[in-house]
Design an enzyme around this catalytic site. Structure first.
Site, PDB file in Angstrom:
ATOM      1  N   CYS A   1     -14.566  19.404   0.853  1.00 45.40           N
ATOM      2  CA  CYS A   1     -14.252  18.598   1.344  1.00 45.40           C
ATOM      3  C   CYS A   1     -13.677  17.584   0.460  1.00 45.40           C
ATOM      4  CB  CYS A   1     -14.620  17.660   2.278  1.00 45.40           C
ATOM      5  SG  CYS A   1     -16.201  16.557   2.166  1.00 45.40           S
TER       6      CYS A   1
ATOM      7  N   HIS B   1     -18.572  13.084   3.346  1.00 46.15           N
ATOM      8  CA  HIS B   1     -17.430  13.175   3.520  1.00 46.15           C
ATOM      9  C   HIS B   1     -15.839  12.393   3.190  1.00 46.15           C
ATOM     10  CE1 HIS B   1     -14.480  15.760   5.741  1.00 46.15           C
ATOM     11  NE2 HIS B   1     -14.270  15.332   6.421  1.00 46.15           N
TER      12      HIS B   1
END
Length: 910
Positions: free
Chosen positions: A312, A852
């Protein structure tokens, strides 16, 4: 798997132990040095929990004199090696699997095989977690330990069963075939293994190939498909998902908003509802050569990027660059003439080509999502630091990518040697222009034209006053957050006099402060009296893991996810000895004396700790101290029974009064306390909790540095006392995954920029050589912006680093979306506009290791914002762009009318 106990080995003379901590440290140091001198691919390393290793380090750091005399508070020898805090809870003990997203030197350490063997001989424990040393890199070969081997999901085409296959990323396709065939019992000549990424047949893997799994673009957690000759199920699967699938066109989106796939977890697993052998036509591998031209009214740039296993961070940076207008315009045209294949600082043009191919797919029509596998493979080849499947930093990836693209596209084929002139008191604008031209003579690419600016650096010698001025190029501005100077910490205070319930306090302390700063802040918060003190400790696994008794120790050794307590104590009179009494809480189905060396004892809650000064200490004394601690936890309506030999009851008031005497009066002799029965079943135990000796009222205990006892709780005690106050300790700093936090303590982007430009002395490790003094000096340094690029990138320095850990600052930074005016910060005044508007943001949610990354990006022609969360793309309101997750900000210059006309005239002339 049974690991021998170290106590058994000592008793039976199985191994020779070092006689002192210093000797133990010397042996390990020599083994580590020997290993470093003999690095070779395939060497074995073992993963050890950082918690256990830290306790071992403290043990071996003490001197022999301290160890023998018992003067050191760290004299306790650590228990067996315990890796359970870093492995999956349901992991097989014979094949332990590391928890995802662990960080080296924060969660675990790596030790060579010979060190591991010695530690197991000395301490026993485990389980062993073995890993191999690999060599990687293209230009520069470097060694690293592959902590997370490649995890592949094998689907058997015969019955659709699924099995996890684990191999190193440098294992060959041939080795993959051998492992799969051995596991399934299929003859290798009948097996066919497909790259089954995203449940699509992307290519048949050659059973005889020595090509590595990484070179074959196989990534963490992806699927592979096994088909077997002669199997009806496999034949059916082949006919339905064979090579003819490549002829099926991807269906273009019929919506103005492309929703691709679903949300992706930060550990690289994608959420899917149903498993099927048949393909989902939703994503395209970036290795494909087919491209669709955008039709009228169709939008490009709305494709997501598949998560290939903790990628990510890469997806976030790529989406920001993929929505940078001048870069998109450049790579969507023919740039082949600019590729510099001979630049020794570049990557033979391969990185630029891989990025350009990926960009074209992101901007072609009908794309729901793209799997950047070929790009990831190239990235790992040229930048091994980004290989593997650990989480990385999107800004670090961005910095490497911009520099790599520049070198691959540098139009200067042969860089001239240029001898820099001294400024000689010449005007700043003359020197700055000269140095910029020198820079351009060696560096000429679209990246320099678009992304690079220039700042002025002024150094002043503190001794002679010599002033040195230089002008240097920059690609982005890494600006500090003023809030990085402080840190919030939550500590639970236990009152040893029983006057209050345990109470958590959150205090603000200097980021680089000491234990003294934390104790001072806590003392103020809990109204500590002059005759009281605080004893700080870390609680782990319901035991005291370590004490913080040196007031000069750095707070950086305390991690945000740790549980810290403070015991509020009456200060001991001068001249009296100090011995700690630790009271652990236990409860289990079988009585403690029936347990086997403590293995059935289940601890709970938070230990009680206090100083005692009665020598020798009796069982009744400990009982009195315990009752004092528990008095505020007594339930109002709980049954009250005096102990009669078979039932426990709370002590009479006289016992509670005795406790304060034990804690505060060194000369008190307790004669009558030993005449009573104990209210709890109390056991004397060792530091490992392996041996237990029941205590009676008259039991006599000699005090050491720390005396540990275990209290056995039964149902009666839980009915009488509210034990919930002993559990659920808050973490030092709980990081929320949500970025929508209060903005009360917000700071502005301008204050960050001003902190970056502020004058400050150089660090002692970054001294400047003064040409006048002919000495290295700790000069004062001042930065000023001189020349700003069309694309201006701000990196908010949310992550701070220390010897012990990394830390993240979640402070909300208020940044302009429109009309960012930097005029007053630019020293070189000319006709250029210094007005900017935001067009992309790289976000980081959550804490370190478990966070994230996502991205916000604007389609400038449509004036609409979108959220890119791996393969998931959705529209978003402009008001949602500003939040505390913002990490890297991308701005583009808003040209004035004069500049716009000048650019248009220049374009017409070309």
């Amino acid at each position: 798997m049974t690991i021998p106990n170290s106590d058994f080995m000592i008793e039976n003379g199985v191994c020779d132990f070092p006689t002192t901590p210093e000797e133990e440290k010397r042996i390990v140091s020599e083994l580590i040095t020997e290993s470093e001198d003999n690095l070779k691919e395939g060497n074995l390393y073992f993963v050890i929990s950082k918690r256990w290793y830290t306790s071992w380090e403290k043990y071996v750091e003490q001197s022999t004199k301290e160890y023998i005399s018992g003067e050191s508070s760290e004299a306790s020898r650590p228990g067996p090696i315990d890796n359970h805090d870093i492995i999956e809870s349901e992991s097989d003990v014979n094949d332990p699997q590391l928890r995802r997203l662990l960080m080296e030197r924060v969660d675990y350490v790596l030790v060579p095989q010979e060190v591991w063997k010695r530690l197991v001989e000395w301490y026993s424990g485990g389980p062993p977690i073995e890993r191999k040393l690999i060599c990687q890199g293209f230009y520069t070969r470097s060694y690293s330990v592959e902590v997370y081997p490649l995890c592949l999901m094998l689907t058997d085409g015969r019955d659709e069963s699924r099995t996890v296959i684990r191999l190193g990323k440098q294992a060959s396709i041939r080795e993959l075939y051998e492992k799969v065939c051995a596991l399934t019992g299929v003859p290798q000549e009948k097996a066919h293994i497909w790259d089954y990424f995203d449940k699509r047949k992307n290519g048949l893997l050659d059973s005889l190939s020595y090509k590595s799994l990484e070179e074959s673009s196989l990534h963490m957690d992806q699927d592979i498909l096994l088909e077997v000759d002669g199997s009806s199920s496999s034949q059916s699967a082949m006919s339905s998902t064979g090579n003819e699938l490549a002829l099926v066109p991807l269906e273009p989106s019929r919506s103005s908003v492309t929703i691709a796939g679903g949300p992706t977890l930060s550990n690289g697993h994608s959420t899917t509802s149903n498993f099927s052998l048949f393909p989902r036509i939703t994503s395209e591998d970036d290795g494909s050569n087919s491209l669709s031209i955008l039709g009228k009214g169709e939008k490009g740039g709305l494709a997501g990027l598949s998560n290939l296993g903790n990628t990510c961070f890469m997806n976030s940076a790529l989406q920001c660059l993929a929505h940078t207008p001048p870069i998109v315009e450049y790579f969507l045209q023919d740039y082949s003439d600019d590729i510099n294949r001979d630049n020794p600082l570049g990557m033979c043009g391969e990185l630029a080509i891989a990025f350009g191919d990926l960009l074209k797919k992101l901007w072609s029509s009908g794309r729901n999502s793209v799997a950047p596998r070929a790009f990831k493979t190239k990235l790992a080849r040229f930048a091994p630091q980004f290989s593997g499947y650990n989480q990385h930093d999107s800004q670090e990836l961005l910095a490497f990518l911009l520099d790599g693209l520049h070198e691959d596209l540098n139009k200067v084929k042969r860089k001239p040697y240029i001898e820099l002139k001294d400024s000689d008191s010449r005007p700043d604008d003359e020197v700055a222009e000269e140095l910029w031209n020198y820079h351009k003579a060696r560096n000429d690419s679209v990246i320099v034209d678009v992304c690079q600016g220039q700042y002025k650096s002024t150094l002043v010698c503190p001794a002679c006053g010599k002033i040195s001025i230089t002008f240097d190029p920059f690609m982005y501005l890494s600006v500090p957050l003023p809030s990085t100077l402080t840190r919030s910490m939550t500590v639970t205070v236990f009152y040893c006099d029983g006057s209050h319930l345990p109470m958590p306090y959150t205090v603000i302390v200097p980021k680089n402060g000491s234990i003294r700063d934390l104790i001072t802040a806590l003392g103020t918060a809990c109204l500590l009296a002059e005759d009281e003190s605080l004893l700080l400790a870390e609680v782990y696994d319901h035991k005291i893991f370590k004490y913080f008794e040196n007031p000069l120790d750095s707070l950086s050794s305390i991690k945000d996810d740790e549980h810290i307590v403070a015991y509020r104590l009456n200060q001991m009179p001068k001249g009296s000895g100090k011995a700690k009494l630790e009271i652990l809480h236990g409860g289990q189905k079988r009585p403690i004396l029936e347990s086997v060396r403590g293995r059935d004892v289940k601890l709970f809650g938070t230990p009680f700790v206090t100083y005692v000064n009665t020598e020798p200490l009796s069982g009744a004394d400990i009982d009195a101290v315990l009752s004092r601690f528990l008095s505020p936890l007594h339930k109002v309506h709980a049954p009250s029974k005096i102990h009669n030999g078979s039932e426990n009851g709370h002590l009479p008031d006289a016992t509670v009064d005795e406790a304060s005497e034990i804690l505060s009066s060194p000369d008190t002799e307790i004669d009558d306390a030993s005449d009573r029965e104990l209210s709890f079943r109390i056991f004397l135990t060792d530091e490992r909790g392996l041996n237990f000796k029941p205590l009676q009222s008259e039991s006599s205990i000699s005090l050491g540095i720390a005396t540990r006892v275990l209290v056995e709780w039964n149902e009666g005690e839980h009915e009488r006392y509210d034990s919930s106050y002993l559990s659920d300790l808050p973490e030092v700093h709980k990081t929320s995954f949500s970025a929508k936090k209060t903005r009360q303590e917000s700071i502005s982007l301008f204050s960050c920029l001003e902190a970056f430009l502020a004058e400050e002395p150089l660090g002692p490790d970054d001294m400047w050589f003064c040409p006048s003094c002919k000495e290295h000096r700790q000069a004062n340094k001042k930065l000023d912006l001189w020349k700003l690029p069309d694309i201006l990138v701000f990196h908010l320095k949310r992550f701070t680093y220390s010897r012990y850990l990394k830390n993240k600052i979640d402070t909300f930074v208020n940044f302009p979306v429109h009309d960012l005016d930097l005029s007053k910060y630019v020293k070189n005044k000319n006709d250029q506009s210094y007005l900017y508007e935001l067009y992309a943001v790289s976000n980081h949610y959550g804490g370190l290791g478990g966070g994230h990354y996502t991205a916000y990006a604007k389609l400038i022609d449509d004036n609409e914002w979108y959220h890119f969360d791996d393969s998931h793309v959705s529209s978003v309101n402009e008001s949602e762009i500003k939040n505390s997750a913002a990490y890297v900000l991308f701005y583009r210059r808003v040209r004035s009318e004069t500049e716009t006309q000048t650019v248009e005239m220049s374009t017409d002339m070309d």
